[in-house]
Design an enzyme around this catalytic site. Structure first.
Site, PDB file in Angstrom:
ATOM      1  N   ARG A   5       2.020 -11.277   6.124  1.00  0.00           N
ATOM      2  CA  ARG A   5       3.487 -11.300   6.119  1.00  0.00           C
ATOM      3  C   ARG A   5       4.085 -10.675   7.374  1.00  0.00           C
ATOM      4  O   ARG A   5       5.304 -10.706   7.550  1.00  0.00           O
ATOM      5  CB  ARG A   5       4.008 -10.614   4.858  1.00  0.00           C
ATOM      6  CG  ARG A   5       3.502 -11.353   3.603  1.00  0.00           C
ATOM      7  CD  ARG A   5       4.043 -10.788   2.325  1.00  0.00           C
ATOM      8  NE  ARG A   5       5.489 -10.926   2.243  1.00  0.00           N
ATOM      9  CZ  ARG A   5       6.207 -10.499   1.208  1.00  0.00           C
ATOM     10  NH1 ARG A   5       5.616  -9.917   0.194  1.00  0.00           N
ATOM     11  NH2 ARG A   5       7.514 -10.661   1.202  1.00  0.00           N
ATOM     12  N   PRO A  24       0.831  -1.213   0.000  1.00  0.00           N
ATOM     13  CA  PRO A  24       0.000   0.000   0.000  1.00  0.00           C
ATOM     14  C   PRO A  24       0.864   1.260   0.000  1.00  0.00           C
ATOM     15  O   PRO A  24       1.854   1.346   0.715  1.00  0.00           O
ATOM     16  CB  PRO A  24      -0.801  -0.100   1.303  1.00  0.00           C
ATOM     17  CG  PRO A  24      -0.670  -1.508   1.749  1.00  0.00           C
ATOM     18  CD  PRO A  24       0.618  -2.027   1.187  1.00  0.00           C
ATOM     19  N   GLU A  25       0.501   2.211  -0.841  1.00  0.00           N
ATOM     20  CA  GLU A  25       1.182   3.502  -0.886  1.00  0.00           C
ATOM     21  C   GLU A  25       0.182   4.573  -0.422  1.00  0.00           C
ATOM     22  O   GLU A  25      -0.903   4.246   0.061  1.00  0.00           O
ATOM     23  CB  GLU A  25       1.716   3.767  -2.305  1.00  0.00           C
ATOM     24  CG  GLU A  25       2.673   2.672  -2.780  1.00  0.00           C
ATOM     25  CD  GLU A  25       3.236   2.903  -4.178  1.00  0.00           C
ATOM     26  OE1 GLU A  25       3.397   4.066  -4.573  1.00  0.00           O
ATOM     27  OE2 GLU A  25       3.521   1.912  -4.872  1.00  0.00           O
ATOM     28  N   HIS A  54      -4.579 -14.771   9.947  1.00  0.00           N
ATOM     29  CA  HIS A  54      -3.607 -13.673  10.058  1.00  0.00           C
ATOM     30  C   HIS A  54      -4.219 -12.396  10.628  1.00  0.00           C
ATOM     31  O   HIS A  54      -3.715 -11.312  10.392  1.00  0.00           O
ATOM     32  CB  HIS A  54      -2.948 -13.367   8.709  1.00  0.00           C
ATOM     33  CG  HIS A  54      -2.436 -14.578   7.991  1.00  0.00           C
ATOM     34  ND1 HIS A  54      -1.400 -15.338   8.475  1.00  0.00           N
ATOM     35  CD2 HIS A  54      -2.848 -15.187   6.849  1.00  0.00           C
ATOM     36  CE1 HIS A  54      -1.185 -16.352   7.653  1.00  0.00           C
ATOM     37  NE2 HIS A  54      -2.051 -16.286   6.664  1.00  0.00           N
ATOM     38  N   ARG A  87      21.935  15.841  -5.913  1.00  0.00           N
ATOM     39  CA  ARG A  87      21.876  14.372  -5.789  1.00  0.00           C
ATOM     40  C   ARG A  87      22.088  13.725  -7.147  1.00  0.00           C
ATOM     41  O   ARG A  87      21.446  14.076  -8.126  1.00  0.00           O
ATOM     42  CB  ARG A  87      20.512  13.951  -5.210  1.00  0.00           C
ATOM     43  CG  ARG A  87      20.194  14.532  -3.839  1.00  0.00           C
ATOM     44  CD  ARG A  87      21.040  13.944  -2.720  1.00  0.00           C
ATOM     45  NE  ARG A  87      20.886  12.515  -2.565  1.00  0.00           N
ATOM     46  CZ  ARG A  87      20.024  11.951  -1.716  1.00  0.00           C
ATOM     47  NH1 ARG A  87      19.263  12.697  -0.961  1.00  0.00           N
ATOM     48  NH2 ARG A  87      19.940  10.643  -1.624  1.00  0.00           N
TER      49      ARG A  87
END
Ligand SMILES: [Zn+2]
Length: 269
Positions: free
Chosen positions: A111, A2-3, A92, A148
């Site tokens: 996970r 998820p973002e 889970h 950068r």
């Protein structure tokens, strides 16, 4: 994973369903889910109304009347799901928050990389994060990219630079901005940085409106277990060999350090 748009979709769900309701009980069964402090500390939240929610990057924040903030990080596979009290737990399920009126809020994470923790005052636990990707200004991003040599994509997904973006949205933002993801970040001109900021807002806002992206694993679900639909609007991510929606050339997958990026070589410079 998820973002920002997926976490924001979940946040809005939690806000709409649970704010104002009182936490009756919180039960934790997964030791890794609460690993920053003794899980018993979560009992501090019992009896408190949920006062509001917030988000910084991929971290979901919950505020409680007179109590500490509870932070939720979904990481790879975490889900927050609303459920009726007493209904069967899916495998889970590592934490269950039971509210007086609106039912249960459950944390499910196959996970187990995700976590819940109580933040200290001032939230030092989130101190490493850069500005939220929806709120970043061109001046802030310019300062972060200046000098950068790392590829643009690597900095867009670096949570210390910009909080909330991962693999999917970095590729979509670079495409929308017309910039190659492997451009040296410090080589962007000021107007190109401003274009990245505009593309970031546009892509993330569109995805939130579509309730986020669910990929083939269907791991991302909203609070009600529904899939997002923004994956249907991805222009480059996961589309190697398919025609670019702007020019028709095949989308390529290029290596960028240890990562890869999907891009159109003729639309992105
Ligand atoms: Zn193209």
């Amino acid at each position: 994973m998820p973002e920002l748009p997926e976490v924001e979709t979940v946040r809005r769900g939690v806000d709409g369903l649970f704010v104002g309701d009182t936490l009756v009980d919180i039960a934790v069964s997964g030791a890794r889910t609460v690993r920053r402090h003794p899980p018993e500390r979560l009992a501090e939240l019992r009896g408190r109304p949920l006062a509001g929610t917030g988000r910084h990057g991929k971290y979901l924040l919950t505020r409680w009347d007179g109590g500490p903030e509870l932070v939720v990080h979904l990481r790879m596979s975490g889900q927050l799901l609303a459920a009726a009290p007493g209904t069967g737990l899916v495998p889970h399920t590592h934490a269950v928050l039971r509210f007086a009126a609106a039912g249960e809020l459950r944390f499910v994470d196959p996970r187990t990389f995700g976590e819940l923790f109580l933040a200290q005052p001032g939230r030092p636990e989130l101190g490493h994060l850069g500005p939220d990707a929806l709120a970043v200004t061109p001046a802030q991003l310019s300062a972060a990219l200046a000098g950068r040599r790392a590829p643009l994509k690597c900095l867009l997904v670096d949570q210390r630079v910009l909080a909330g973006i991962g693999n999917i949205y970095a590729d979509e933002i670079c495409f929308r901005a017309g910039l190659r993801p492997d451009r040296a970040a410090g080589s962007l001109r000021p107007e190109e940085v401003a274009t990245v900021v505009g593309a970031t807002r546009a892509v993330l806002t569109e995805s939130i409106a579509a309730r986020g992206s669910s990929l083939a694993d269907q791991q991302y679900r909203d609070l009600f277990g529904a899939l997002g639909s923004y994956q249907l609007n991805h222009r480059v991510y996961g589309r190697v060999g398919l025609p670019c929606p702007s020019c028709g050339q095949p989308i390529e997958r290029v290596p960028i350090g240890a990562r890869r990026a999907f891009m159109c070589a003729s639309c992105q410079a």
